[in-house]
Motif scaffolding. Structure first.
Motif: not given
Length: 311
Positions: A143-151
């Motif tokens: 499985g995949t843990l995808a973390r992301f955030i805009n700046f």
């Protein structure tokens, strides 16, 4: 645990009331003004073909909805969102996203396991070590843990102009528009014993913000909300005059998304081939054809996992 821990570029607060109720006071404004995530990111998720999806800190559904729009209707049946703020969750539910209320660390997974866990602009509210362990526990094998955030990045002239305003009206708040510190921060998920490592990259595009769009967006940032309505209102008034008069009401901004993914995610096409040939192997009658497919399967696996370990 100490009062604050630095992770993913943000301070993790000892009091969860900061994240559990602050954004809900402006849920509709948050949904209206926060920039969307790039379509390229969701294309990567779609390529994996996940069946069970969990979106941590789902907010108003800004991650779940693009996945549903890409035909992943399974998300509405077998997936769910997890959100500590009931008012944010109500907006997501009104759009067809099933949401459970709670913080990730304390949430009862009830034995459920997931192929994909997404977390957009929320991992910094999670206690780092507990979050990494919990994610590893509820992810299925592979499985995949995808973390992301805009700046966002502003040019030097805009930053200097805005800094002068912030220094007078909100010196404790960082001007939005400069490179965030988390780009070089250590990642506890990457170094945990349950992880095979992570890699990060930044997706970039150029867009223009009108005065209303920029002020609406920064007004939903947690450090700006913490100023209180009176101080925030005064700050926004001066920034409005500055943006309208010095920048003609338009800001040219480099819009960025910082993405942290497992190393094995680096070759999405190979992963799709891997899953496809794995499913058809058992249907092949000829031993020679089965052997050839097995070889191709191993090649795809090597491309999707081994290749990305090189620097």
């Amino acid at each position: 645990m100490s009062a604050v821990t630095w992770h993913y570029g943000y301070r993790y607060p000892a009091s969860r009331s900061i994240s559990g109720g602050r954004f809900g006071t402006s849920a509709l404004e948050y949904d209206k003004f926060r920039p969307h995530y790039p379509s390229e990111l969701f294309d990567k998720f779609e390529a994996l073909g996940p069946v069970h999806v969990l979106d941590i800190g789902c907010g108003t559904g800004r991650v779940a909805l693009p996945l549903i729009d890409r035909g992943m209707n399974v998300l509405a049946r077998l997936g769910l969102g997890l959100e500590p703020d009931a008012r944010m969750a109500d907006v997501a539910r009104s759009r067809g996203v099933p949401v459970e209320i709670g913080t990730f660390e304390r949430w009862d997974d009830a034995g459920r396991r997931f192929d994909l866990i997404t977390c957009g602009a929320a991992w910094h509210w999670i206690e780092p070590e507990e979050g990494a362990d919990k994610a590893a526990h509820i992810l299925r094998s592979g499985g995949t843990l995808a973390r992301f955030i805009n700046f966002r990045l502003l040019d030097d002239h805009a930053l200097a102009s805005f800094d002068a305003v912030y220094s007078s009206y909100a010196p404790e708040v960082t001007t939005d528009g400069r490179p965030p510190s988390y780009l070089d921060a250590d990642d506890p998920v990457s170094t945990s014993t349950s992880s095979s490592g992570t890699r990060s990259h930044v997706l970039r595009s150029i867009r223009e913000f009108s005065t209303d769009e920029w002020l609406g967006m920064i007004a939903t940032l947690s450090d700006h909300i913490a100023l209180g309505s009176e101080r925030l209102g005064a700050l926004l008034m001066v920034l409005r005059d500055l943006t309208d008069n010095d920048f003609d009401g338009r800001l040219r901004v480099t819009s960025c998304t910082h993405v942290v993914l497992p190393r094995a995610f680096e070759e999405p096409v190979a992963l799709v081939l891997y899953l496809h040939f794995e499913s058809v192997l058992t249907s092949l009658d000829s031993p020679a054809m089965a052997w050839a497919a097995e070889l191709l399967l191993l090649t795809c696996a090597y491309c999707s996992v081994g290749r990305v370990d090189s620097p």
